[in-house]
Design a protein around this motif. Sequence first.
Motif, PDB file in Angstrom:
ATOM      1  N   SER A 201     -17.732  10.706   5.352  1.00 47.49           N
ATOM      2  CA  SER A 201     -17.597   9.568   4.440  1.00 47.49           C
ATOM      3  C   SER A 201     -17.133   8.359   5.238  1.00 47.49           C
ATOM      4  O   SER A 201     -16.035   8.368   5.805  1.00 47.49           O
ATOM      5  CB  SER A 201     -16.583   9.890   3.336  1.00 47.49           C
ATOM      6  N   ILE A 220     -21.616   9.992   3.241  1.00 47.72           N
ATOM      7  CA  ILE A 220     -21.243   9.327   1.997  1.00 47.72           C
ATOM      8  C   ILE A 220     -20.868   7.900   2.370  1.00 47.72           C
ATOM      9  O   ILE A 220     -20.108   7.684   3.323  1.00 47.72           O
ATOM     10  CB  ILE A 220     -20.044  10.032   1.330  1.00 47.72           C
ATOM     11  N   LYS A 221     -21.410   6.931   1.630  1.00 45.33           N
ATOM     12  CA  LYS A 221     -21.130   5.522   1.911  1.00 45.33           C
ATOM     13  C   LYS A 221     -20.307   4.955   0.757  1.00 45.33           C
ATOM     14  O   LYS A 221     -20.852   4.473  -0.240  1.00 45.33           O
ATOM     15  CB  LYS A 221     -22.436   4.745   2.091  1.00 45.33           C
ATOM     16  N   PRO A 222     -18.986   5.009   0.867  1.00 42.11           N
ATOM     17  CA  PRO A 222     -18.117   4.676  -0.273  1.00 42.11           C
ATOM     18  C   PRO A 222     -18.193   3.234  -0.748  1.00 42.11           C
ATOM     19  O   PRO A 222     -17.753   2.945  -1.865  1.00 42.11           O
ATOM     20  CB  PRO A 222     -16.719   5.031   0.248  1.00 42.11           C
ATOM     21  N   PHE A 224     -20.967   1.809  -1.383  1.00 37.69           N
ATOM     22  CA  PHE A 224     -22.175   1.714  -2.189  1.00 37.69           C
ATOM     23  C   PHE A 224     -22.292   2.821  -3.235  1.00 37.69           C
ATOM     24  O   PHE A 224     -23.162   2.768  -4.104  1.00 37.69           O
ATOM     25  CB  PHE A 224     -23.416   1.763  -1.287  1.00 37.69           C
ATOM     26  N   GLU A 225     -21.440   3.832  -3.156  1.00 34.19           N
ATOM     27  CA  GLU A 225     -21.513   4.938  -4.101  1.00 34.19           C
ATOM     28  C   GLU A 225     -20.120   5.516  -4.296  1.00 34.19           C
ATOM     29  O   GLU A 225     -19.251   5.375  -3.432  1.00 34.19           O
ATOM     30  CB  GLU A 225     -22.466   6.020  -3.583  1.00 34.19           C
ATOM     31  N   ASP A 226     -19.917   6.131  -5.438  1.00 31.83           N
ATOM     32  CA  ASP A 226     -18.630   6.756  -5.709  1.00 31.83           C
ATOM     33  C   ASP A 226     -18.472   7.974  -4.803  1.00 31.83           C
ATOM     34  O   ASP A 226     -19.265   8.927  -4.875  1.00 31.83           O
ATOM     35  CB  ASP A 226     -18.539   7.172  -7.178  1.00 31.83           C
ATOM     36  N   ASP A 229     -17.980  11.428  -6.675  1.00 29.53           N
ATOM     37  CA  ASP A 229     -19.224  11.873  -7.316  1.00 29.53           C
ATOM     38  C   ASP A 229     -20.229  12.357  -6.278  1.00 29.53           C
ATOM     39  O   ASP A 229     -20.884  13.389  -6.446  1.00 29.53           O
ATOM     40  CB  ASP A 229     -19.839  10.744  -8.140  1.00 29.53           C
ATOM     41  N   GLN A 230     -20.349  11.603  -5.177  1.00 31.04           N
ATOM     42  CA  GLN A 230     -21.314  11.963  -4.150  1.00 31.04           C
ATOM     43  C   GLN A 230     -20.920  13.255  -3.437  1.00 31.04           C
ATOM     44  O   GLN A 230     -21.777  14.070  -3.083  1.00 31.04           O
ATOM     45  CB  GLN A 230     -21.460  10.822  -3.140  1.00 31.04           C
ATOM     46  N   GLU A 233     -22.023  15.958  -5.701  1.00 32.93           N
ATOM     47  CA  GLU A 233     -23.480  16.078  -5.719  1.00 32.93           C
ATOM     48  C   GLU A 233     -23.983  16.811  -4.473  1.00 32.93           C
ATOM     49  O   GLU A 233     -24.897  17.647  -4.542  1.00 32.93           O
ATOM     50  CB  GLU A 233     -24.127  14.697  -5.801  1.00 32.93           C
TER      51      GLU A 233
END
Length: 350
Positions: A201, A220-222, A224-226, A229-230, A233
């Motif tokens: 992340s 994970i790119k925090p 741009f995304e939660d 949640d990611q 997923e």
Amino acid sequence: MENTCKAAVFTGKEKIELQNIKKPKPKSNEVLVKLKTCALCTWEQRVYQGINKVDFPFIGGHEQAGIIVEIGSDIDKTLWDAGDNVVVGLLTSCEECEKCRIGEEGNCENFSYESFVGGLDIRGMGGLSQYLAVPISKIFKIEGDLSYQEAALTEPLSCVVHSIEIADIQLGETVIVIGAGIMGAFHAVLARNKGARVIISEPNQSRIDLMKTLGFEEFIKPDFEDAIDQSLELTDGKGADVVLSTVGISKLAEEAVQMSSLYGRVVLYSSYHPDTPISISPNRIHKRMTKLMGSANSNTRDFITAMKLLNERVIGVKPFIYGTYELDEIEEAIQKAIDPNNYRVIVQMT
């Protein structure tokens, strides 16, 4: 032989200057090490910025490598001799307290960043001095063609070895590493070497790009995304077996717990500035049987392991060396090290 040597001395907030200081002399059970390189850790950067408070004058530097140039009369020459290339570490541990005697030198009861070490008459960790007089318990042998620049990173690698051992990563487990600064990158590399699937992340694209060149594929790119949640997923809703938080931001420590799986292990690696309390559901910890752990510093065993990893080329650290500066360029080196876009900056001591 000259009775003085040069050292980069912190003299105040945002003040560091090159000074001639008294050259240390080894005792009968010590060796004199001529330092060749010293890497600039975040700790020294914080001293320079006034975040870490010390009494001045102060000689920082604890990621160091050099060559033995003189040995005391009690040293066994079949084990150590002039000309041996070595890493110096654990100078601030006393070797006498209970923690040191059980092998936990990183938690020495008498630990202080402001001790007198290495035969110097100025307090500090000593690595930004050209010479240190140290007992052989504080040196670790460089072998093969490992450069002084690479060897200087033994100490930070040893701290990550300690953290990885605490995490107890097993084959096939999923590990999330929060942060891809140099310490996060080391965590990712060692976790992968343990046989784990590694997800990183990290918001900084240049760091992501570097980790891709090292073979990492899941991110994970925090920004741009939660991140939580990611993380779910990517793990089919289970969370990660191990979450290694290497960024000193309290909110991320809180998120690390929420990314973990049933029986998950969460390791908080970084020191936190500011040390802001976090909110964690004790019921979640209870029901999911989460292990929340901290990791700090390293011990002799970790140093030996890190030295083996480097000497035997199990891992390489060259991608994490931003640049090398001469000792008389120390101020420029500090400024470059403070830039969060850079990895380790090395000061060449001679």
